[in-house]
Design a protein around this motif. Structure first.
Motif, PDB file in Angstrom:
ATOM      1  N   GLU A  73       0.811  -1.214   0.000  1.00  0.00           N
ATOM      2  CA  GLU A  73       0.000   0.000   0.000  1.00  0.00           C
ATOM      3  C   GLU A  73       0.848   1.269   0.000  1.00  0.00           C
ATOM      4  O   GLU A  73       0.551   2.221  -0.735  1.00  0.00           O
ATOM      5  CB  GLU A  73      -0.935   0.003   1.215  1.00  0.00           C
ATOM      6  CG  GLU A  73      -1.777   1.257   1.321  1.00  0.00           C
ATOM      7  CD  GLU A  73      -2.757   1.224   2.487  1.00  0.00           C
ATOM      8  OE1 GLU A  73      -2.894   2.253   3.163  1.00  0.00           O
ATOM      9  OE2 GLU A  73      -3.375   0.159   2.707  1.00  0.00           O
ATOM     10  N   ARG A  79      -8.978   4.573  -2.180  1.00  0.00           N
ATOM     11  CA  ARG A  79      -8.858   3.336  -1.426  1.00  0.00           C
ATOM     12  C   ARG A  79      -7.825   2.462  -2.123  1.00  0.00           C
ATOM     13  O   ARG A  79      -7.658   2.551  -3.345  1.00  0.00           O
ATOM     14  CB  ARG A  79     -10.200   2.609  -1.314  1.00  0.00           C
ATOM     15  CG  ARG A  79     -10.821   2.210  -2.641  1.00  0.00           C
ATOM     16  CD  ARG A  79     -12.216   1.644  -2.462  1.00  0.00           C
ATOM     17  NE  ARG A  79     -12.854   1.360  -3.753  1.00  0.00           N
ATOM     18  CZ  ARG A  79     -14.155   1.232  -3.920  1.00  0.00           C
ATOM     19  NH1 ARG A  79     -14.972   1.362  -2.881  1.00  0.00           N
ATOM     20  NH2 ARG A  79     -14.666   0.972  -5.109  1.00  0.00           N
ATOM     21  N   LYS A 108      -6.108  -1.382  -2.766  1.00  0.00           N
ATOM     22  CA  LYS A 108      -6.152  -2.839  -2.679  1.00  0.00           C
ATOM     23  C   LYS A 108      -4.777  -3.355  -3.083  1.00  0.00           C
ATOM     24  O   LYS A 108      -4.313  -3.083  -4.193  1.00  0.00           O
ATOM     25  CB  LYS A 108      -7.232  -3.402  -3.601  1.00  0.00           C
ATOM     26  CG  LYS A 108      -8.649  -2.999  -3.212  1.00  0.00           C
ATOM     27  CD  LYS A 108      -9.672  -3.564  -4.199  1.00  0.00           C
ATOM     28  CE  LYS A 108     -11.081  -3.122  -3.840  1.00  0.00           C
ATOM     29  NZ  LYS A 108     -12.081  -3.594  -4.842  1.00  0.00           N
ATOM     30  N   GLU A 109      -4.133  -4.093  -2.200  1.00  0.00           N
ATOM     31  CA  GLU A 109      -2.758  -4.513  -2.462  1.00  0.00           C
ATOM     32  C   GLU A 109      -2.652  -5.568  -3.559  1.00  0.00           C
ATOM     33  O   GLU A 109      -1.573  -5.788  -4.093  1.00  0.00           O
ATOM     34  CB  GLU A 109      -2.104  -5.010  -1.172  1.00  0.00           C
ATOM     35  CG  GLU A 109      -1.888  -3.900  -0.150  1.00  0.00           C
ATOM     36  CD  GLU A 109      -0.905  -4.266   0.930  1.00  0.00           C
ATOM     37  OE1 GLU A 109      -0.779  -5.476   1.229  1.00  0.00           O
ATOM     38  OE2 GLU A 109      -0.245  -3.357   1.471  1.00  0.00           O
ATOM     39  N   ASN A 110      -3.765  -6.195  -3.915  1.00  0.00           N
ATOM     40  CA  ASN A 110      -3.728  -7.206  -4.983  1.00  0.00           C
ATOM     41  C   ASN A 110      -4.421  -6.726  -6.253  1.00  0.00           C
ATOM     42  O   ASN A 110      -4.789  -7.513  -7.116  1.00  0.00           O
ATOM     43  CB  ASN A 110      -4.381  -8.508  -4.496  1.00  0.00           C
ATOM     44  CG  ASN A 110      -5.863  -8.333  -4.210  1.00  0.00           C
ATOM     45  OD1 ASN A 110      -6.346  -7.208  -4.058  1.00  0.00           O
ATOM     46  ND2 ASN A 110      -6.588  -9.436  -4.132  1.00  0.00           N
ATOM     47  N   GLN A 111      -4.599  -5.423  -6.373  1.00  0.00           N
ATOM     48  CA  GLN A 111      -5.281  -4.865  -7.541  1.00  0.00           C
ATOM     49  C   GLN A 111      -4.663  -3.499  -7.832  1.00  0.00           C
ATOM     50  O   GLN A 111      -5.157  -2.463  -7.421  1.00  0.00           O
ATOM     51  CB  GLN A 111      -6.784  -4.738  -7.267  1.00  0.00           C
ATOM     52  CG  GLN A 111      -7.613  -4.522  -8.513  1.00  0.00           C
ATOM     53  CD  GLN A 111      -9.093  -4.728  -8.259  1.00  0.00           C
ATOM     54  OE1 GLN A 111      -9.477  -5.567  -7.444  1.00  0.00           O
ATOM     55  NE2 GLN A 111      -9.923  -3.986  -8.933  1.00  0.00           N
ATOM     56  N   GLU A 122      -6.522  -0.139  -9.070  1.00  0.00           N
ATOM     57  CA  GLU A 122      -7.619   0.421  -8.266  1.00  0.00           C
ATOM     58  C   GLU A 122      -7.267   1.778  -7.678  1.00  0.00           C
ATOM     59  O   GLU A 122      -7.936   2.783  -7.929  1.00  0.00           O
ATOM     60  CB  GLU A 122      -7.997  -0.554  -7.145  1.00  0.00           C
ATOM     61  CG  GLU A 122      -8.891   0.026  -6.055  1.00  0.00           C
ATOM     62  CD  GLU A 122     -10.360  -0.019  -6.395  1.00  0.00           C
ATOM     63  OE1 GLU A 122     -11.146   0.567  -5.633  1.00  0.00           O
ATOM     64  OE2 GLU A 122     -10.726  -0.637  -7.404  1.00  0.00           O
TER      65      GLU A 122
END
Length: 502
Positions: free
Chosen positions: A204, A248, A250-253, A256
């Protein structure tokens, strides 16, 4: 008349300050407010909305407008003074139709509903918020009834996109749908685009900093703004010197946070570009939700998903995430960022399918307002439309009817149409900028955005709300609202990406 105009400005400055204090309370509720503050915050917001409404409908303002209107009509239409009088009159006449007590009561309910939604969505619990939404539908209908209309949604649409009605939007959306559906099919029928490079683990902190660096380079002024985290990203303004954004992560997206950050920065740069002389008046804001959304979508999609943008920024991103992206080519990354894939989530949707998400919401809220559908039937109707229109299905509601904050923090009706109008206008404004400055794409490849930003400030941003959406569109682009530049942009872009042009 000059003295009366100054007196009007003093009254409007008080309204402006109260509106911005109210925005500060909303911003805090969506960012840092502890859960225990929810009940009091609803009451506080209701009080503030009541004060704003009472100030805006003060008989002194009405008297001044009556005396100043002939004077304003005698001035040049483009003058700040003439615009201030006519825009204030429209705002005053609309506000005067609705009782202050009703506005306070409705605002209090919206604040309560928002807090319940923040708990209901992660729990996938539509039942928890259902009674609140039923009340919201009642408030939405009651608000519309204070105005004359041809369709019950028209007054609600008019709050954010003045001049637009159901009778104008339905055929516009139908025309757009007829153009988009075959293009989506043609693109998705091609070989599936690989986007696993975006689904690795991206910490992040590094994502956050990269996004901050990007929007600073685009032109977002951090001396007059900041970014914070929230459930649902938004932009808010407390003055022309304090325009804030949220995102916001998202650590796997990977896309985003970055695209959301660029999106909200697009909104903020619009507000930061308004001429300071308009501060403290109803002119010191974007002119409509559609025009506002055109700027977030222009920067997010037309610029932020472009090949030229990534020719400049991708090597920098690879330096930030060498293990994840070091072996991924620019071509592969660019295709991944522009992957077309029907999905459940509007805010994650690609450019081609995004408007289908908006049209689903627009149709559902019209059905609710018309009394053709009950709130309790909304989740199932949502699932049926997604399966029919996009071919995707989720038995839950977290990624369905609960995904968007709009119906849980405001009226049902009046918000979603602005997103599609914004997409259409984004291409129309960008096309006009390119006609004036054909060098813009080459500059983007070099990480230079001042020419595009400058054209937008000169032709759109600085005017604030002096002109209606239709007026500013014609002034800036030379033609009224049209879907043609948008369709041409999509066909050209995805034609090249997917080999459809040959």
């Amino acid at each position: 008349m000059k003295e009366k105009l100054e007196e009007l400005k003093r009254h409007l400055a008080e309204v402006y300050d109260l509106e911005n204090v109210t925005s500060l309370l909303y911003w805090d509720q969506s960012t840092y407010m502890p859960k225990g503050g929810a009940a009091a915050r609803g009451r506080q917001l209701g009080t503030m909305e009541k004060l704003v409404h009472e100030k805006m409908t003060d008989l002194q303002i009405g008297r001044l407008l009556e005396e100043l209107t002939p004077y304003g009509e005698s001035l040049e239409y483009d003058s700040d003074e003439a615009a201030l009088i006519r825009v204030t009159r429209r705002k005053y006449e609309r506000a005067a139709k609705v009782p202050a007590a009703f506005m306070a009561e409705m605002s209090n309910h919206f604040a309560d509903t928002y807090q319940v939604w923040t708990e209901a969505r992660p729990a996938d619990n539509f039942a928890k918020v259902e009674p609140f939404l039923e009340k919201t539908l009642d408030y939405s209908r009651r608000l519309a009834e204070y105005f004359p209309y041809n369709h019950i949604a028209d007054p609600l649409i008019g709050y954010s996109d003045e001049g637009m009605t159901v009778s104008t939007l339905r055929p516009l959306f139908q025309d757009l749908r007829e153009q988009l559906v075959p293009l989506v099919k043609a693109v998705t029928d091609r070989a599936d685009v690989e986007n696993t490079c975006l689904r690795q683990t991206f910490p992040e902190k590094e994502q956050w900093q990269f996004g901050m660096d990007v929007i600073r380079q685009l032109g977002y002024d951090f001396d007059r703004g900041r970014q914070d985290k929230t459930h649902h990203p938004f932009m808010t303004k407390f003055s022309l010197g304090d325009v804030r954004i949220t995102t916001r992560v998202k650590e796997n997206q990977l896309e985003e946070a970055l695209l959301s950050t660029i999106h909200e920065a697009g909104h903020a740069m619009y507000e930061q570009g308004i001429q300071m002389e308009l501060e403290g008046t109803p002119l010191a804001s974007g002119t409509s939700s559609g025009v506002h959304e055109s700027q977030s979508r222009l920067w997010e999609n037309i610029v932020g998903r472009s090949r030229g943008f990534w020719e400049h920024f991708y090597p920098k991103l690879q330096e930030v995430f060498p293990e994840q992206l070091g072996a991924v080519s620019l071509d592969a990354f660019h295709r991944a960022v522009n992957k077309v894939e029907p999905s459940l989530i509007r805010t994650d949707a690609d450019e081609l399918t995004y408007n289908l998400h908006v049209m689903i919401r627009f149709d559902l809220e019209l059905a609710l307002l018309e009394g053709k559908m009950a709130v309790k039937d909304l989740p199932e109707a949502w699932r049926e439309r997604y399966k029919a229109d996009l071919g995707v299905f989720d038995p839950g509601d977290k990624n369905g009817v609960l995904q968007d904050v709009h119906w849980f923090a405001g009226t049902i009706g009046g918000s979603f149409q602005g997103y599609t109008l914004g997409n259409i206008l984004s291409a129309q404004f960008y096309d006009a900028a390119l006609r004036a400055h054909p060098e813009i794409p080459d500059q983007i490849r070099k990480g230079e955005f001042s020419t595009l930003h400058g054209w937008l400030k000169e032709n759109l941003y600085r005017h604030g709300s002096k002109y209606t959406a239709m007026e500013i569109t014609k002034r800036a682009t030379g033609s009224p609202l049209t879907i043609q530049p948008y369709i041409a942009y999509l066909k050209n872009k995805f034609g090249e990406l997917c080999g459809l042009n040959g």
